[in-house]
Motif scaffolding. Structure first.
Motif, PDB file in Angstrom:
ATOM      1  N   PRO A 131      13.626  57.697  34.980  1.00  0.00           N
ATOM      2  CA  PRO A 131      13.927  58.124  36.212  1.00  0.00           C
ATOM      3  C   PRO A 131      13.234  59.481  36.631  1.00  0.00           C
ATOM      4  O   PRO A 131      12.871  60.477  35.800  1.00  0.00           O
ATOM      5  CB  PRO A 131      15.346  58.171  36.456  1.00  0.00           C
ATOM      6  N   CYS A 132      12.890  59.715  37.896  1.00  0.00           N
ATOM      7  CA  CYS A 132      12.433  61.066  38.273  1.00  0.00           C
ATOM      8  C   CYS A 132      11.105  61.398  37.808  1.00  0.00           C
ATOM      9  O   CYS A 132      10.471  62.528  37.896  1.00  0.00           O
ATOM     10  CB  CYS A 132      13.307  62.300  37.659  1.00  0.00           C
ATOM     11  N   PHE A 133      10.234  60.478  37.755  1.00  0.00           N
ATOM     12  CA  PHE A 133       8.822  60.618  37.486  1.00  0.00           C
ATOM     13  C   PHE A 133       8.169  59.709  38.154  1.00  0.00           C
ATOM     14  O   PHE A 133       8.542  58.564  38.398  1.00  0.00           O
ATOM     15  CB  PHE A 133       8.355  60.653  35.803  1.00  0.00           C
ATOM     16  N   PRO A 134       6.671  59.944  38.301  1.00  0.00           N
ATOM     17  CA  PRO A 134       5.916  58.943  39.134  1.00  0.00           C
ATOM     18  C   PRO A 134       5.840  57.620  38.126  1.00  0.00           C
ATOM     19  O   PRO A 134       5.709  57.399  37.025  1.00  0.00           O
ATOM     20  CB  PRO A 134       4.539  59.637  39.059  1.00  0.00           C
ATOM     21  N   ASP A 135       5.514  56.634  39.088  1.00  0.00           N
ATOM     22  CA  ASP A 135       5.296  55.320  38.186  1.00  0.00           C
ATOM     23  C   ASP A 135       3.705  55.307  37.977  1.00  0.00           C
ATOM     24  O   ASP A 135       2.746  55.673  38.486  1.00  0.00           O
ATOM     25  CB  ASP A 135       5.449  54.065  39.472  1.00  0.00           C
ATOM     26  N   PHE A 136       3.276  55.104  36.636  1.00  0.00           N
ATOM     27  CA  PHE A 136       2.158  54.744  36.148  1.00  0.00           C
ATOM     28  C   PHE A 136       1.706  53.326  36.670  1.00  0.00           C
ATOM     29  O   PHE A 136       2.294  52.197  36.407  1.00  0.00           O
ATOM     30  CB  PHE A 136       2.080  54.964  34.776  1.00  0.00           C
ATOM     31  N   VAL A 137       0.487  53.497  37.176  1.00  0.00           N
ATOM     32  CA  VAL A 137      -0.001  51.870  37.478  1.00  0.00           C
ATOM     33  C   VAL A 137      -1.286  51.621  36.761  1.00  0.00           C
ATOM     34  O   VAL A 137      -1.485  50.388  36.197  1.00  0.00           O
ATOM     35  CB  VAL A 137      -0.538  52.108  39.189  1.00  0.00           C
ATOM     36  N   ASP A 138      -2.263  52.597  36.519  1.00  0.00           N
ATOM     37  CA  ASP A 138      -3.422  52.365  35.996  1.00  0.00           C
ATOM     38  C   ASP A 138      -4.037  53.606  35.336  1.00  0.00           C
ATOM     39  O   ASP A 138      -4.016  54.585  35.746  1.00  0.00           O
ATOM     40  CB  ASP A 138      -4.494  51.585  36.730  1.00  0.00           C
ATOM     41  N   SER A 139      -4.981  53.249  34.501  1.00  0.00           N
ATOM     42  CA  SER A 139      -5.750  54.518  34.003  1.00  0.00           C
ATOM     43  C   SER A 139      -6.985  54.042  33.407  1.00  0.00           C
ATOM     44  O   SER A 139      -7.317  52.784  33.016  1.00  0.00           O
ATOM     45  CB  SER A 139      -5.194  55.314  33.039  1.00  0.00           C
ATOM     46  N   GLY A 140      -8.218  54.701  33.360  1.00  0.00           N
ATOM     47  CA  GLY A 140      -9.540  54.143  32.817  1.00  0.00           C
ATOM     48  C   GLY A 140     -10.628  55.200  32.909  1.00  0.00           C
ATOM     49  O   GLY A 140     -10.376  56.508  33.116  1.00  0.00           O
ATOM     50  N   GLU A 141     -11.925  54.714  32.897  1.00  0.00           N
ATOM     51  CA  GLU A 141     -13.049  55.537  32.979  1.00  0.00           C
ATOM     52  C   GLU A 141     -14.023  54.545  33.696  1.00  0.00           C
ATOM     53  O   GLU A 141     -14.186  53.594  33.727  1.00  0.00           O
ATOM     54  CB  GLU A 141     -13.697  55.984  31.826  1.00  0.00           C
ATOM     55  N   CYS A 142     -14.558  55.167  35.012  1.00  0.00           N
ATOM     56  CA  CYS A 142     -15.440  54.719  35.786  1.00  0.00           C
ATOM     57  C   CYS A 142     -16.751  55.419  35.811  1.00  0.00           C
ATOM     58  O   CYS A 142     -16.726  56.435  35.371  1.00  0.00           O
ATOM     59  CB  CYS A 142     -14.949  54.372  37.249  1.00  0.00           C
ATOM     60  N   GLU A 143     -17.671  55.151  36.662  1.00  0.00           N
ATOM     61  CA  GLU A 143     -19.039  55.767  36.783  1.00  0.00           C
ATOM     62  C   GLU A 143     -18.897  57.003  37.457  1.00  0.00           C
ATOM     63  O   GLU A 143     -19.596  58.259  36.893  1.00  0.00           O
ATOM     64  CB  GLU A 143     -19.721  55.138  37.866  1.00  0.00           C
ATOM     65  N   GLU A 144     -17.656  57.550  38.107  1.00  0.00           N
ATOM     66  CA  GLU A 144     -17.373  58.970  38.492  1.00  0.00           C
ATOM     67  C   GLU A 144     -16.590  59.749  37.547  1.00  0.00           C
ATOM     68  O   GLU A 144     -16.373  60.923  37.471  1.00  0.00           O
ATOM     69  CB  GLU A 144     -16.618  58.764  39.901  1.00  0.00           C
ATOM     70  N   GLY A 145     -15.838  58.943  36.517  1.00  0.00           N
ATOM     71  CA  GLY A 145     -15.310  59.720  35.641  1.00  0.00           C
ATOM     72  C   GLY A 145     -13.890  59.029  35.412  1.00  0.00           C
ATOM     73  O   GLY A 145     -13.887  58.002  35.398  1.00  0.00           O
TER      74      GLY A 145
END
Length: 211
Positions: free
Chosen positions: A63-77
């Motif tokens: 509790p008390c922290f943002p929900d993690f949805v996704d992460s990775g690397e794309c063309e922009e960074g």
């Protein structure tokens, strides 16, 4: 536009090293690293961003922290997607204009919840290093708080000092918001500890209660 397969509504924030966009019909926020704009510093900035991703993902189960949805690397960074925060920055909500019946009780509840959030990250071996009103969201309908922005947070080391276990990290340079930082963080060698986070929490509490 489109970033990493996410349809962007609009940009909601920007720093020297990142941009934040509203995505998924306003449900989530996508943070995009700008490390590739900084040449020789790119490797270091990407390492810092990957660390932020790791910490955000670990804390999202509490509790008390943002929900993690996704992460990775794309063309922009590199990118990090989190659930959109609900409520207001503490800077905007806890003001003189909002002082009314129940203000003190609600304030103390919010601060108590924030103290629990800090205790959680310290038990996990994490130092936030930038605890301030701008980095805490408050939802007046649920009284929930969300501690966010782990861009300079890190995993610390444990050492025994005077019989007490201290979580700390040695810094190469001053990092954080000077007006919220503990006095010992301005000395050399620069060392941040869990007590430094607690000091910043105290400064924030004073600002809110004395507003």
């Amino acid at each position: 536009g489109n970033i990493a397969g996410y349809e962007v509504q609009y940009q909601i924030a920007q720093t020297l090293v990142s941009k934040v966009y509203l995505v998924n019909q306003g449900r989530d926020a996508l943070k995009l690293s700008r490390a590739r704009n900084y040449g020789w510093e790119q490797e270091y900035l990407e390492k810092v961003f990957r660390n932020e991703i790791r910490i955000t993902k670990e804390l999202s189960q509490y509790p008390c922290f943002p929900d993690f949805v996704d992460s990775g690397e794309c063309e922009e960074g590199l990118f990090l997607v989190m659930g959109m925060l609900q409520g207001y920055e503490m800077t905007r909500y806890f003001t003189r204009e909002n002082k009314k019946d129940g203000f003190l009780k609600n304030t103390m509840t919010a601060l108590r919840n924030l103290a629990v959030a800090l205790d959680t990250i310290h038990l996990l071996g994490i130092l936030h290093k930038d605890v301030k009103r701008d980095n805490v969201y408050y939802n007046p309908e649920t009284y929930d708080i969300t501690l966010f922005d782990f861009s300079i947070s890190c995993y610390g080391e444990i050492d025994e000092i005077d019989g007490e276990s201290i979580l700390y990290v040695k810094e190469n340079s001053l990092r954080g918001t000077p007006k919220s930082m503990a006095p010992e963080q301005f000395k050399k060698p620069i060392i941040s500890t869990q007590q430094s986070d607690i000091f910043s929490f105290g400064v924030m509490a004073c600002y809110i209660l004395a507003e």
